[in-house]
Enzyme design. Structure first.
Site, mmCIF file in Angstrom:
data_model
loop_
_atom_site.group_PDB
_atom_site.id
_atom_site.type_symbol
_atom_site.label_atom_id
_atom_site.label_comp_id
_atom_site.label_asym_id
_atom_site.label_seq_id
_atom_site.Cartn_x
_atom_site.Cartn_y
_atom_site.Cartn_z
ATOM 1 N N VAL A 62 -4.928 3.774 1.609
ATOM 2 C CA VAL A 62 -6.015 2.827 1.364
ATOM 3 C C VAL A 62 -5.979 2.344 -0.092
ATOM 4 O O VAL A 62 -6.974 2.370 -0.801
ATOM 5 C CB VAL A 62 -7.397 3.430 1.718
ATOM 6 N N HIS A 63 -4.802 1.921 -0.507
ATOM 7 C CA HIS A 63 -4.589 1.436 -1.871
ATOM 8 C C HIS A 63 -4.060 0.002 -1.869
ATOM 9 O O HIS A 63 -3.247 -0.366 -2.719
ATOM 10 C CB HIS A 63 -3.595 2.348 -2.600
ATOM 11 N N LEU A 64 -4.508 -0.817 -0.944
ATOM 12 C CA LEU A 64 -3.948 -2.154 -0.777
ATOM 13 C C LEU A 64 -4.030 -2.958 -2.071
ATOM 14 O O LEU A 64 -5.054 -2.972 -2.750
ATOM 15 C CB LEU A 64 -4.693 -2.893 0.335
ATOM 16 N N ASP B 27 0.870 -1.172 0.000
ATOM 17 C CA ASP B 27 0.000 0.000 0.000
ATOM 18 C C ASP B 27 0.910 1.227 0.000
ATOM 19 O O ASP B 27 2.139 1.096 0.059
ATOM 20 C CB ASP B 27 -0.917 -0.028 1.237
#
Length: 504
Positions: free
Chosen positions: A440-442, A285
């Site tokens: 919040v870019h997992l 992330d």
């Protein structure tokens, strides 16, 4: 749901919507299942606010994340048709050529930039550059860049020029990184989610059914083949199953279906169907920290105005690829962005600094005693010295931007920032650690790769290894998080998955 389908797609999110739509166009009978509402509420179409990111909103999975040191954070993810594209800020920037080159070099030649470019062109309707050969003009997703903004937006552009930073007018051209307008899937203040772009035009399509409020419990496997899914509304049978439930949801469903690290499955009391050590164990992330800026007077975005305008991509010393740092200024205080109401006087605006290519990794951890509950995301943000060094460079770049003459005319940096930056690396590391969060870019919870890679969960055609009739199609399959926000990449994965499936 009692019918037998050609394909069941689990998750009507940013990747699932284009996948289901394209498969239906190709003649497949597709059932698209979504745990959230099948129709987003009108408030979610307002792209000037992030109301659904507030904990407790019904369109938000509101997952739990844990940072190094044990501090918990909230991880908003879309739980509604359209997925996170229905609740995010509308950032729509393609993966870079370096991202695609990395995927291809790892044994996934079908994911080289040249192979992906036709899908990138097909999915977009670029309002500024659609007439150029690298862009599309008639795709389902409108892409538009801001041309004007409040005084703070203009000052930020002048500040970048003052520092001699290169201009990057088209963030989706794959060129040298710099400062430029942010491409967004937003038109006239309205967020165009993947559901708006792909599902709404196909209402009544005889080959596509969309069911909301359906939670999938696991994949049904018979003699090593996926034959459907078990749901809260009963079993659904299909010739093929595709998991498009997001980087957390898809990996979790694999585990609940007995596909994952054998030791994790046994500890949770789940029978082992496929020992897949790469499920949920080596994700990534973007570490993120916010710098405060105190605006003077009425220079910020008013309620109803776009809260984003320009974005700066810079390069750290020794970076493996250009553009590994991002400085994303918000034009309104978060108290306004989250509610849509005017911010109280004196509220600061936030300038986000993200590290876009990291060494550190994240993992998913099942809830002890109840593996059916959503897993916790354990982040490895900035545990590596190289990541801490690059993040310091990003913060110092942003601080330099905020101290320009152009921005001095419209406000000043937060009170302690100049002193902390001047104090040295150790002090700055502590300052960053106290403010650290995630973008919040997992991605990468079920990575693709060749059979020689023991961590590869799917092959490059997105087929789950050790099974038949089962694929994953969302950001789970990326080897690591793309070095831009992943929304455009997620749509691209859905488009590319449909190409690969119809080709097969």
């Amino acid at each position: 749901m009692a019918e037998h389908w050609d394909v069941v797609v689990v998750g009507a999110g940013t990747a699932g919507c284009p996948l289901a739509a394209r498969l239906a166009d190709a003649g497949r009978r597709v059932l698209l299942l979504e745990a959230g509402a099948a129709e987003p509420p009108d408030e979610l179409r307002d792209a000037t606010s992030l109301r659904a990111a507030v904990p407790g909103h019904p369109a938000n999975w509101d997952l739990t994340g844990v940072l190094p040191g044990g501090r918990e954070i909230r991880v908003p993810r879309g739980r509604v048709v359209g997925g996170s594209s229905a609740v995010n800020a509308g950032y729509f920037v393609r993966p870079t050529p370096a991202d695609a080159a990395g995927w291809a070099a790892a044994g996934n030649d079908l994911w080289s930039y040249d192979r992906l470019l036709p899908a990138m062109r097909r999915l977009e309707s670029d309002r500024e550059f659609g007439d150029r050969p690298e862009h599309g003009a008639d795709g389902p997703v409108p892409v538009q860049r801001p041309t004007s903004g409040p005084p703070l937006a203009d000052a930020l552009g002048r500040a970048a020029e003052e520092l001699g930073l290169p201009a990057e007018p088209d963030k989706n051209a794959g060129g040298a990184p710099g400062y430029g307008p942010l491409p967004r899937n937003v038109v006239d203040g309205r967020r165009i989610s993947a559901a708006d772009a792909y599902l709404a035009p196909r209402r009544g399509h005889p080959g596509l059914a969309v069911c909301g409020g359906v939670r999938v419990l696991r994949v049904l496997l018979e003699r090593g083949r996926a034959v459907g899914v078990a749901t809260t509304g009963g079993d659904v049978r299909a010739d093929e199953v595709v998991l498009s439930a997001g980087a957390v949801g898809s990996a979790h469903l694999l585990v609940l279906s007995g596909i994952g690290p054998a030791d994790v499955l046994r500890a949770a009391g789940i029978p082992v169907r496929v020992d897949a050590p790469g499920v949920g164990t080596s994700a990534s992330d973007h570490p993120l920290v916010y710098l405060p800026f105190r605006p003077a007077g009425n220079v910020t975005a008013a309620p109803g105005q776009a809260p984003l305008h320009g974005v700066l991509h810079g390069t750290s010393a020794g970076a493996e690829a250009p553009g590994d740092l991002e400085v994303l200024p918000w034009l309104a205080p978060f108290s306004q962005v989250m509610t849509g109401r005017a911010a109280p006087p004196g509220d600061v605006v936030e300038v986000g600094v993200a590290l876009l290519r990291t060494v550190g990794r994240a993992r998913l951890v099942l809830t002890e005693g109840d593996p059916a509950r959503p897993p916790v995301v354990e982040y490895g943000h900035l545990v590596e010295a190289a990541d801490r060094r690059r993040m310091r460079e990003g913060v110092r770049l942003a601080a330099e931007l905020l101290r320009t003459r152009a921005l001095a005319a419209v406000g000043r940096p937060g009170d302690d920032l100049s002193a902390v930056v001047a104090a040295g690396d150790a002090a700055l590391d502590g300052w960053i650690r106290e403010r650290l969060t995630t973008a919040v870019h997992l991605s990468g919870t079920a990575p693709m790769g060749p059979g020689t890679d023991p961590m590869a969960v799917v092959d490059q055609r997105l087929r789950v290894r050790g099974t038949e009739g089962l694929r994953v199609a969302d950001t789970s399959v990326l080897l690591r998080v793309p070095s831009r926000g992943p929304a455009a990449t997620a749509v691209l994965v859905g488009e590319r998955a449909a190409e690969l499936m119809t080709g097969d």
